[in-house]
Scaffold this motif. Structure first.
Motif, PDB file in Angstrom:
ATOM      1  N   VAL A  13       0.842  -1.199   0.000  1.00 24.38           N
ATOM      2  CA  VAL A  13       0.000   0.000   0.000  1.00 24.38           C
ATOM      3  C   VAL A  13       0.881   1.253   0.000  1.00 24.38           C
ATOM      4  N   GLY A  14       1.980   1.188   0.734  1.00 27.09           N
ATOM      5  CA  GLY A  14       2.906   2.325   0.750  1.00 27.09           C
ATOM      6  C   GLY A  14       3.535   2.587  -0.606  1.00 27.09           C
ATOM      7  N   LEU A  15       3.934   1.518  -1.288  1.00 29.40           N
ATOM      8  CA  LEU A  15       4.494   1.680  -2.625  1.00 29.40           C
ATOM      9  C   LEU A  15       3.450   2.242  -3.591  1.00 29.40           C
ATOM     10  N   GLU A  48      -1.968   3.853 -13.083  1.00 27.16           N
ATOM     11  CA  GLU A  48      -2.039   2.485 -13.612  1.00 27.16           C
ATOM     12  C   GLU A  48      -1.094   1.578 -12.849  1.00 27.16           C
ATOM     13  N   GLU A  49       0.122   2.066 -12.583  1.00 24.98           N
ATOM     14  CA  GLU A  49       1.092   1.268 -11.847  1.00 24.98           C
ATOM     15  C   GLU A  49       0.644   1.058 -10.405  1.00 24.98           C
ATOM     16  N   ALA A  50       0.038   2.090  -9.822  1.00 26.10           N
ATOM     17  CA  ALA A  50      -0.475   1.964  -8.460  1.00 26.10           C
ATOM     18  C   ALA A  50      -1.564   0.898  -8.401  1.00 26.10           C
ATOM     19  N   LYS A  51      -2.426   0.877  -9.403  1.00 24.02           N
ATOM     20  CA  LYS A  51      -3.504  -0.121  -9.443  1.00 24.02           C
ATOM     21  C   LYS A  51      -2.933  -1.539  -9.432  1.00 24.02           C
ATOM     22  N   ASP A  52      -1.876  -1.769 -10.201  1.00 20.29           N
ATOM     23  CA  ASP A  52      -1.281  -3.112 -10.264  1.00 20.29           C
ATOM     24  C   ASP A  52      -0.772  -3.555  -8.896  1.00 20.29           C
ATOM     25  N   ILE A  53      -0.120  -2.646  -8.177  1.00 20.94           N
ATOM     26  CA  ILE A  53       0.401  -2.994  -6.855  1.00 20.94           C
ATOM     27  C   ILE A  53      -0.741  -3.214  -5.864  1.00 20.94           C
ATOM     28  N   ASP A  98      -3.684  -4.298  -6.600  1.00 20.97           N
ATOM     29  CA  ASP A  98      -4.241  -5.623  -6.911  1.00 20.97           C
ATOM     30  C   ASP A  98      -3.502  -6.700  -6.109  1.00 20.97           C
ATOM     31  N   ASP A  99      -2.169  -6.598  -6.061  1.00 21.38           N
ATOM     32  CA  ASP A  99      -1.380  -7.572  -5.298  1.00 21.38           C
ATOM     33  C   ASP A  99      -1.682  -7.469  -3.806  1.00 21.38           C
ATOM     34  N   ALA A 100      -1.836  -6.245  -3.308  1.00 19.43           N
ATOM     35  CA  ALA A 100      -2.131  -6.052  -1.889  1.00 19.43           C
ATOM     36  C   ALA A 100      -3.468  -6.684  -1.515  1.00 19.43           C
ATOM     37  N   LEU A 101      -4.467  -6.505  -2.363  1.00 16.55           N
ATOM     38  CA  LEU A 101      -5.801  -7.018  -2.067  1.00 16.55           C
ATOM     39  C   LEU A 101      -5.883  -8.538  -2.224  1.00 16.55           C
ATOM     40  N   LYS A 102      -4.948  -9.117  -2.948  1.00 16.65           N
ATOM     41  CA  LYS A 102      -4.871 -10.581  -2.987  1.00 16.65           C
ATOM     42  C   LYS A 102      -4.449 -11.131  -1.630  1.00 16.65           C
ATOM     43  N   LEU A 103      -3.655 -10.340  -0.888  1.00 15.39           N
ATOM     44  CA  LEU A 103      -3.234 -10.745   0.448  1.00 15.39           C
ATOM     45  C   LEU A 103      -4.348 -10.538   1.467  1.00 15.39           C
ATOM     46  N   ASP A 104      -5.126  -9.465   1.288  1.00 16.02           N
ATOM     47  CA  ASP A 104      -6.216  -9.160   2.229  1.00 16.02           C
ATOM     48  C   ASP A 104      -7.256  -8.327   1.480  1.00 16.02           C
ATOM     49  N   LYS A 105      -8.317  -8.995   1.015  1.00 22.57           N
ATOM     50  CA  LYS A 105      -9.292  -8.317   0.156  1.00 22.57           C
ATOM     51  C   LYS A 105     -10.132  -7.274   0.901  1.00 22.57           C
ATOM     52  N   LYS A 106     -10.101  -7.310   2.240  1.00 20.06           N
ATOM     53  CA  LYS A 106     -10.887  -6.350   3.019  1.00 20.06           C
ATOM     54  C   LYS A 106     -10.029  -5.240   3.629  1.00 20.06           C
ATOM     55  N   HIS A 107      -8.757  -5.214   3.308  1.00 23.14           N
ATOM     56  CA  HIS A 107      -7.853  -4.223   3.910  1.00 23.14           C
ATOM     57  C   HIS A 107      -8.362  -2.806   3.613  1.00 23.14           C
ATOM     58  N   LEU A 108      -8.597  -2.054   4.677  1.00 23.46           N
ATOM     59  CA  LEU A 108      -9.268  -0.755   4.520  1.00 23.46           C
ATOM     60  C   LEU A 108      -8.454   0.215   3.661  1.00 23.46           C
ATOM     61  N   ASP A 109      -7.192   0.402   3.995  1.00 19.18           N
ATOM     62  CA  ASP A 109      -6.394   1.404   3.278  1.00 19.18           C
ATOM     63  C   ASP A 109      -6.144   0.974   1.832  1.00 19.18           C
ATOM     64  N   ALA A 110      -5.970  -0.317   1.597  1.00 17.95           N
ATOM     65  CA  ALA A 110      -5.781  -0.794   0.221  1.00 17.95           C
ATOM     66  C   ALA A 110      -7.036  -0.546  -0.607  1.00 17.95           C
ATOM     67  N   ASN A 111      -8.202  -0.809  -0.024  1.00 22.32           N
ATOM     68  CA  ASN A 111      -9.448  -0.560  -0.740  1.00 22.32           C
ATOM     69  C   ASN A 111      -9.675   0.934  -0.956  1.00 22.32           C
TER      70      ASN A 111
END
Length: 279
Positions: free
Chosen positions: A64-66, A77-82, A84-97
């Motif tokens: 999320v920081g990156l 676009e690049e942020a979206k890709d990263i 996507d990887d973050a939400l694969k680890l935790d799909k409910k993560h508040l800050d990632a969402n």
């Protein structure tokens, strides 16, 4: 805690002290990375988050920081890709969402953005960033009533937020409620008189009400605050052309609009310039 309270300088100092004691402290690396990115020292911030990610590959926060760094750089676009990887680890993560919702809004992917922002609000109903951006999504989707509902909730949480006041004005404009819209645009100007968009939106509302001189004054104010803003020139040109019968001023503003890269470059504007020049 200091980072959450917005005390970036103090948080960075504390993170440095922690890293002096333990260079592999993941929480300190994340805090230091966040602070450096907030100060636009992107390379240092990203390096700290990369180290944190390498030390804790199953942790969401470094990703999320990156993504945050990429968002700050305008690389959505690049942020979206990263993310996507973050939400694969935790799909409910508040800050990632939250960051995914904001990123998708910028990328004009409104339907998916709404899903992520609504998920945030299920966890934190008073998340003001999610409320604001959900309002923007509804506005961009032509849903004025839905926009008004969430933007008013956001404004209740921060009555000094000029942009939210302005967006509430746009929601009222979308619904054809000109008096309410004008009131909110004027509130936005009162809250932040240095925002050119507040003056432009106020001018556009006055323009639509037939109050052309006040509209021209507002457009001129917007241009004075941001000489690179193209839209006020187009609306000024149309008033000088269609209302004031002043071809010289109309030409000046039509040309300025095109020179500044105005997004609406249809042939009608170029044709009108040719007609005014010939006359």
């Amino acid at each position: 805690l200091q980072r959450l309270l917005g005390e970036v300088g103090e948080a960075e100092t504390s993170a440095k002290k922690a890293l002096d004691l333990d260079p592999q402290c993941v929480l300190a690396l994340e805090t230091f990375g966040y602070c450096r990115i907030k100060d636009k020292a992107f390379e240092e911030g990203e390096a700290a988050y990369v180290k944190a990610r390498d030390l804790a590959p199953m942790r969401v926060e470094p990703l999320v920081g990156l993504a945050f760094a990429l968002i700050m750089r305008g690389q959505h676009e690049e942020a979206k890709d990263i993310l996507d990887d973050a939400l694969k680890l935790d799909k409910k993560h508040l800050d990632a969402n939250l960051k995914m919702g904001v990123t998708l809004f910028v990328l004009s992917k409104f339907k998916t953005a709404r899903k992520h922002l609504e998920l945030v609000l299920k966890q934190d109903e008073d998340n003001i960033t999610a409320l604001r951006h959900l309002g923007y999504v509804h506005l961009a989707s032509g849903k004025g009533k839905d926009a008004l509902k969430v933007l008013n909730r956001a404004f209740d949480l921060d009555l000094d937020d000029a942009k939210t006041a302005r967006m509430i004005g746009r929601a009222y404009s979308e619904l054809g409620k000109d008096d309410e819209a004008l009131g909110m645009y004027e509130r936005a100007v009162d809250l932040d008189g240095a925002d050119p968009w507040a003056h432009f939106d106020r001018g556009k509302c006055l323009d639509e009400r037939g109050e052309f001189q006040e509209a021209k004054d507002a457009y001129e104010k917007a241009i004075g605050l941001d000489p690179k803003l193209s839209w006020p020139h187009l609306y000024l040109a149309e008033i000088y052309d269609e209302v004031d019968d002043d071809p010289e001023m109309a030409l000046e503003h039509y040309r300025a609009y095109l020179e500044l890269g105005g997004p609406d470059k249809d042939e009608a504007i170029a044709d009108r310039i040719d007609q005014l020049t010939e006359d």
